[in-house]
Design a protein around this motif. Sequence first.
Motif, PDB file in Angstrom:
ATOM      1  N   GLU A  16      40.121  43.253  40.924  1.00  0.00           N
ATOM      2  CA  GLU A  16      40.654  41.906  41.140  1.00  0.00           C
ATOM      3  C   GLU A  16      39.581  40.953  41.660  1.00  0.00           C
ATOM      4  OE1 GLU A  16      44.508  41.393  42.634  1.00  0.00           O
ATOM      5  OE2 GLU A  16      45.318  43.203  41.706  1.00  0.00           O
ATOM      6  N   GLU A 145      43.285  43.708  33.738  1.00  0.00           N
ATOM      7  CA  GLU A 145      44.268  43.790  34.806  1.00  0.00           C
ATOM      8  C   GLU A 145      43.948  45.024  35.655  1.00  0.00           C
ATOM      9  OE1 GLU A 145      46.376  41.595  35.520  1.00  0.00           O
ATOM     10  OE2 GLU A 145      47.157  40.602  33.729  1.00  0.00           O
ATOM     11  N   PRO A 153      51.194  42.511  35.405  1.00  0.00           N
ATOM     12  CA  PRO A 153      50.315  41.429  35.848  1.00  0.00           C
ATOM     13  C   PRO A 153      49.801  41.705  37.256  1.00  0.00           C
ATOM     14  CG  PRO A 153      52.338  40.563  34.900  1.00  0.00           C
ATOM     15  CD  PRO A 153      52.546  42.037  35.079  1.00  0.00           C
ATOM     16  N   THR A 154      48.509  41.819  37.411  1.00  0.00           N
ATOM     17  CA  THR A 154      47.893  42.112  38.706  1.00  0.00           C
ATOM     18  C   THR A 154      46.705  41.186  38.933  1.00  0.00           C
ATOM     19  OG1 THR A 154      46.806  43.961  37.550  1.00  0.00           O
ATOM     20  CG2 THR A 154      48.685  44.496  38.961  1.00  0.00           C
ATOM     21  N   SER A 155      45.621  41.436  38.243  1.00  0.00           N
ATOM     22  CA  SER A 155      44.456  40.548  38.368  1.00  0.00           C
ATOM     23  C   SER A 155      44.802  39.120  37.958  1.00  0.00           C
ATOM     24  CB  SER A 155      43.307  41.067  37.504  1.00  0.00           C
ATOM     25  OG  SER A 155      42.933  42.371  37.877  1.00  0.00           O
ATOM     26  N   SER A 156      45.619  38.996  36.937  1.00  0.00           N
ATOM     27  CA  SER A 156      45.963  37.656  36.436  1.00  0.00           C
ATOM     28  C   SER A 156      46.795  36.878  37.453  1.00  0.00           C
ATOM     29  CB  SER A 156      46.727  37.764  35.112  1.00  0.00           C
ATOM     30  OG  SER A 156      47.890  38.563  35.258  1.00  0.00           O
TER      31      SER A 156
END
Length: 315
Positions: A16, A145, A153-156
Amino acid sequence: MQNSRLAVARRVFQTEIESLQQVISQLDGAFDQAVELILNSKGKVIVSGIGKSGLIGKKMVATLSSTGTPAYFLHPSEAFHGDLGIISQHDILILISFSGETDEVLKIIPFLKWHQNKIIGITGNPNSTLAKNADCCLKLMITQEACPLLLAPTSSTTAMLVLGDALAIALMEARNFLQEDFARFHPGGSLGRKLVTRVKDFMRTDNLPFIKSDASFTDLILLMSAGRLGLVIIGNKEKAEGILTDGDLRRGLLRFPDTSTLKISDIFNPNPIIIAEDEFISEAENLMIEKKIATILVGDAEKCMVKGVYQIYNS
């Protein structure tokens, strides 16, 4: 097992962080354009998104609203059942969709075009329908991600969150939004109180323990106990010569164990810190933390006049 879990955590953090660094490199004039659109608008900011993007949008609205930019969240599905009515012609719309092709979000665009609203798009696809229809597009192109399946959806969403914070802070600084302004929107709790209340609202003024410098050690002990402040003030309200706290007393007794010869003038602090009664509590407490003291006199520092006592642990 524990080490493997820590490895997963570190991998997620690193992924991230790398995604945020990618988004930093993508920041361009569109960000400045988005800030200018909002600053020049006579309306409010309305943020819309669905799913995880919607959750990020709600947090964005909360941050904008608390830092001087009126904002509302519009659920895209509810918009078609009457909620479009909250949109005025002067409002700025922030539409969030990582793919840029979220059907519920795109359905709002024709109404916004007809209504002549400006649109700020936040998307990971600069060639998407959302990007092409936005007046300015903030790009969130990430390569991975943090989810190992590349599905959740994590990094986004982290990038969306930080971008929303960046918008709020840029607007906050452009509006010269101050502590006092923030406090007006946060009147509840200790934070709001410290930022809007003044020292005079919480200082102790009754039965202040004033004592003469030539008073006996017994009088000193009796007055310090009766005052319940852990201190005595040398002099009077019109002219304070100094302050003697229970800490000063303990240190004095180590230096002068014979109390029969101990004099107040040997152990008191002749340079007390005095703060004006109209100063904010936050300013007083910052000064006290800096000086490593728990008590401060309140009054006129130039005249050494004392009106009260403020103690940080009573806040």
